[in-house]
Design an enzyme around this catalytic site. Structure first.
Site: not given
Lengths: 476, 476, 476, 476
Positions: C8, C248, C295, C357, C394, C445, C448
């Site tokens: 979101c 994050c 990215s 990547d 996560c 954070c 993960c």
């Protein structure tokens, strides 16, 4: 219930002043929607600039406010609603608009030529190309060709007429004129009228004149070519009275809208008369007369009046049923009929019922309706049909042409009565049907009933085969 | 012509085996479409998993084959078609499905509470939140709250009933049950039936049972709570016979489909009777009786039978007219009426005409229709209305509630006759309308005619104001 | 190539004058589209009247000119783009707008609570109902409940914060205020800025401020509650500095747009730095450095700059690929990758290639891309990943949470290199990734990667099960 | 940013076995989408039966899974994406499929004839009709006419070639053959390749071969006619080497996709070279070189490599921007640019920036981009253009043909620099651009730069006027 399909409704308008001719055409097509639901379109002429919008589907689905507005203002427009058997694509939608040496030319046609195969071949051998297999496009080729050796578009149209054989009513729009043409036998209806603002309107049926705010002046005569331009209305009658009139009598019984006047006769009254004659030809003692909506209702009222047996309302027809009804699930056929047509049991319960429909094609729908009426409590069901049995294919556009599907081709009337489950069955006679409109035989095509074809039969009914056949099927 | 709107049709089905309950619901909603065209939806219950699809629009537009199939198979489903005054959004579409401590709960309702304002405030003060201003959502809040202190969902529903005041018929779907509820006065119809495969179906009208292949068993009684689960059908009658029955009499005259049976009486026959009584109350010498399609047709036939004056078909109603008709251009209002409703001149020309309609709201449409009939050649037009004049607002869902718009509030019958241009005008009497269904007064709400409201009036009719009012209007 | 999804983007605007806040929100959501493509919506506040439009789909598909205009003018608006794992329906689309005792309340949230199950149960046991299983709806329940015992909406929001555990940034719109909240650990980004016309804008990323014509003022601090109304901007910091910051870190590596500034650091520069550190940690001799669009491009440039090996453009990414790409036919997976990402052979032929990547999830897409690069003629392929291996689920919204799918959970780096077919493989270290934004560990954070969760783990990750489970699976 | 438009991409496939050729064509058109976004279409040939679907819009919008599947299986297919200046209607969408004496014939063309006016007039005077003003339809007329006096379709196509003057590459599909044609000067690219399954594929660019799973074999030579049928591939070179090659050099600079190989040269490498030569021709001292996405990126990298000034990523281009972007509201033009193209400030702040774009048409967009870069903190902006100034209209399809709009026609380079607000401006020289592909002048059309037209100029550029002009403008 719709079981037979006829081909197309056409519309044209010419106004003294530039205005919203697209909306008038929209209303006209809306009123002609029953004549064809497969595609529709409008072409507006603004001083020689043509704007066209057309697509597969009914008027309500094809025309949004925005694409109607995108057609702009103009002083002329033509429109068409199409029915065609077989698969059609957007390319078949009319008006078909083309460019030629004199500018734009558009056609909106209700046409079924019996010499299409020969005409098409003639053009192909000259190197012409066709975008569709439509007879309307073929007519444009002929007119454009004739235009090269004519002084005017109306002369070219007249010359084209002598090359066309079959059933046709069409409207041509050139940069400056609207031309309306009805074939010399008058198979298909065509009429014109006027509006208070001076606009002239041409349409397949007078109900479309009313919808566009016009009053009927008269029908275009069989063979007549009418030319409308800014200043005048001219009629060319060279092809009139060369053939016996052969209006499709089924226009009165089924195709046309009851509020239309065709060749001087009210469709509603013709249906009342069909019911009256049917009552004379096939009387039966009963408690109530009902019609199968919508086309059996008027005849049922006529039967009731003639017989003195009370008229009743036997069914509720769901008014939200449209072409797009998706009919999901595993329902029985009876259920699918019931969704469109639910019996009103108070009318039927414990009653001896006379039920009027306009025709029986394959018999399956009739059998289901009879079954619904019996389930609702009718003690007897007497079926009366407001037309004679279909026995022969139609070459002029009625899509019930494959006689393999016609129940009357293979069964006696008694057998049909058994198949559809009625206590008695009566069809209107051929003599009877000829009298429904003007009280006597004013000249109709009744070939589907009696096999008397007003024209030569087509040499090839399979006129599309060359384009739509696999190579391997051609043994090439 | 549609002039008055009533709120909503509901549908529910429970089958012994998992199957295509979505399609049955689709057919049922299709048959109930006349009760609401603003939104529709279906919720399928597959062993506790609910799949729902709903949107603004009519059934035919909202449900494509693919989104109907996406609902999957199940053993229960409910559906709804909605009419609501004011602007609605997708959130208002029903079924409303919520999560609570016992899982899923869904409602399909035809509801108009007079104590909605008070109930809503009570919940707000506990911190509850509402996603809409719909009474159906409010009912869910009450049921879920009651569920915490009840042993079963049916107990919770029963407890909820004692808190609701007003007109309501609704269907609740829990993971395991379908519950059908009709308010103690029975304002809104609700009935159930069975299908050969063992499915039980609940619907606002029996025509929806027929469309889904079921036969009517009986109406849900006013105040009855019926609980259907896999094994049994149970009826709770705690709230029955506590109030005088007050079925909205306008269901017979206008809202319901003529092929439905409501509280034991055929709607078609009730309309015939309305016409008969009207003929007794307001006789006139004339040549033909016609009805304004669709709701005036049955009454016209009744009038004809009682009076002996022939029944005629006065109009062709364009069957392709739908909600989405865009009505482009600058046409006069008369023309817009004519597009929907074209007079059949052979029926009217030179005739003294009795024309039956079910009501007059503002009078403008009636005036235009009268004008069309005169243009078509009628020498006299006598209007007969198969209900009494509207004089009072309805608090139970009929959307003609603003008495400012009601012509009968401001004008005498003679004045109305003059305004709409008829030679004479007669309304059915209140005594008359009470007898149309069972021949005597079996208990009806006639508040819009006589002002005798069966319930207290709402303290605030403006129940949505808090949510839909500007801050500056609140003087905060 | 998109492989990981985060939940979101949110947007809010408050203007001194009534105006076209819907368009500003539209532009903002357009810029946030990369954060969620499953649904989007806008809610406009005109002096307390809320107009909302939302639907499944991306901004470009959901908002036509007409439905954007239908939202009207206002002085405030909020909007949201949603990503959610699992099947979602229209009901999940945000803003969620509800009615409560103080009027309207709307939320646009980027939220993942770890105590959602407990909170939801608490409300259910009070009789509350939920329309969705969305945490955003749950937050509204808490705020509305707290509102009953608070003097203002901001007090209610602050009280609500002490009950929420997990990752969240959200925007609340009340009739008079916009309130922006970021959780005490600052998992999700949130910032605000101002426009020349005096409007204040809040958004998940600064790129959305730019798109709406505003300049970034600063980030909302972890735990900060900011209240914007017509007259002033207030900051409540009660919950600030109570927890260690835990933004994050993957926002910098993948989620956020490179032109955004998050917590003071440029995302583009952070990616350049990731590439630089990767070059230090995993150097290799090669001819060209390429990035996997989009990215990997910035990190590839960083690697090139640090290593001195030339930067090259290795792929053409088809810019017409969208979510709705239908991918018909029986093509191989390689072909489907090639349609989106075609290698540029002049860059690769005969070259030793370093390919950057941002992550490897299941490894299948990486293997296909490596294969394309080899087919294009690369003699060596050295893969470098600008983040550490994913080893842990996560709980804060990143949808790569099922460790069964994570290749790094089951394979050593050497095994992964073999599986994807590269000559060498290097991941950025955890120490390395912590330094990419501010050059040192400013608090992130990294659960993960290292399993160090900043919060308690959720007691039930299966919080939706009660609503979306079959009865028979519940053994009820 | 897209500023110039070129006309059309074409695709054809013939497979040894019947199969899903529609999907292959879909993928190919998807890869060619950048060549035309106004309409697209596919025609599938199943042993002589043609199925066609086409409409206005991009591939993703026009082709749903269902209408792609409706095309069925076949052994051949052709497809096209169209760009056309002016208003176009559905009729213009290609493939154009016609019926003639030998069956079906379809064309997918990238064409701009300079003798269209004369050819069209010649046909009109024979009575031919045109459904569009498209040159592709005109070519079909010629081929069909020639077919009457030829032994084969390929002979007819060859004869047609001698009548066509201008720029064209097209693919013809007859019942049994695919024929690919490139004009004798080779203005427009066309190549073919093969797939492992034995299929032959023809396309405007090699990227479409890759997307359909094929490998490039070679370009179709200028003037070559290639005939593919089930058994063999034949090349007719009668028209080859009759003219000097004149490939549009702008294919390398802008139109083609960088991953394509055209006439043996990589588009990507050609752009790198353009940047390198630009660096030699217009050096400047600066801190960073950035490209305007997408077409300036490769040239920027080339400039960086040649100059040694670091390459940087200067902009984020919003990847969700599509043709349908509605751009609501009253935003400034700068804001509208910013929504598509947001500067990355860390790259630009305090830097002397060299910015590369492929052209300047009217200058307005360039000015806005320069402004954004300055706002982001650039201290100097040096614009370099990877093509010479546009000074002359293009008669071969490039839609920047009205010299009124060309900034370079009216202003000196210094004036342009001032207008767009840069510190310096340099264009690639004509000598330079000729060398970008093969290192020397291998034969290009550079008429837009130097006015040296390879063909006669059209006698009438206004070839559509006859059809699309008002009568009153014709003084008829």
């Amino acid at each position: 219930m719709s079981k037979i399909q006829e081909e197309c409704g056409v519309f044209g308008i010419i106004s003294p002043e530039k205005g919203d001719v697209a909306s008038s055409t929209y209303y006209g097509l809306f009123a002609l929607q029953h004549r064809g639901q497969q595609s529709c379109g409008i072409s507006v002429n603004d001083d020689g600039l043509f704007s066209t919008y057309k697509d597969l589907g009914i008027v309500n689905d094809v025309f949004s406010r925005s694409n109607l507005e995108s057609l702009g203002q103009g002083n002329m427009a033509i429109g068409q609603v199409l029915y065609a058997s077989g698969n059609i694509t957007r390319d078949h939608a009319q008006p078909i608009v083309v460019n030629h040496t004199k500018g734009k030319l558009a056609i909106a046609a209700n046409v079924c030529l019996v010499n299409a195969f020969e005409l098409r071949e003639e053009f192909e051998l000259k190197g012409s190309i066709f975008h569709t297999n439509s007879d309307a496009e073929l007519i444009l080729h002929i007119i454009v060709e004739e235009r090269l050796r004519s002084k005017s578009i109306e002369e070219a149209v007249s010359k084209a007429l002598s090359r066309l054989e079959g059933a046709y009513s069409f409207v041509i729009m050139s940069p400056k004129k609207i031309i309306a043409v009805r074939d010399p036998r008058g198979f298909k209806p065509l009429c014109y009228g006027a509006r208070d603002d001076g606009s002239i309107i041409v349409a397949s049926e007078s109900c479309a004149l009313n919808a566009a705010g016009a009053k009927l002046i008269r029908d275009i005569a069989p063979g007549e070519v009418m030319v409308f331009d800014k200043n005048q209305t001219r009629s060319f009658t060279e092809f009139c009275n060369k053939e016996n009139p052969s209006l499709c009598v089924f226009e009165y019984v089924y195709f046309a809208r009851p509020d239309s006047i065709i060749d001087g006769a009210s469709v509603h009254t013709a249906r009342l008369n069909a019911g009256r004659i049917l009552a004379q030809e096939h009387p039966v003692d009963a408690d109530v007369v009902i019609g199968v909506p919508d086309s059996g209702l008027d005849a049922a009222l006529g039967y009731s009046r003639e017989s003195g047996i009370p008229y009743g309302i036997g069914f509720l027809k769901n008014k939200y049923i449209a072409r797009t009804f998706i009919a999901p699930g595993q329902k029985t056929r009876e259920d699918k009929v019931r969704i469109k047509l639910n019996p009103i049991s108070d009318t039927l319960k414990g009653k001896r019922v006379i039920m009027i429909d306009e025709s029986i094609v394959r018999g399956t729908t009739s059998a289901r309706i009879v079954n619904l009426v019996r389930e609702a409590g009718a003690t007897e069901v007497h079926m009366r049909i407001s037309s004679p049995p279909f026995l022969n294919p139609c070459y002029y556009g009625t899509d019930a042409s494959n006689s393999d599907n016609l129940i009357a081709s293979h069964h006696s009337i008694d057998e049909i009565a058994k198949i559809i489950g009625v206590d008695s069955l009566g069809y209107l006679s051929i003599e009877g049907i000829k009298k429904i409109a003007c009280g006597k035989d004013c000249g109709y095509c009744t070939a589907c009933f009696d096999g008397l074809y007003p024209t030569a039969k087509p040499t090839s009914t399979d006129r599309t085969s060359k384009y739509d056949r696999k190579i391997s099927d051609n043994n090439k």
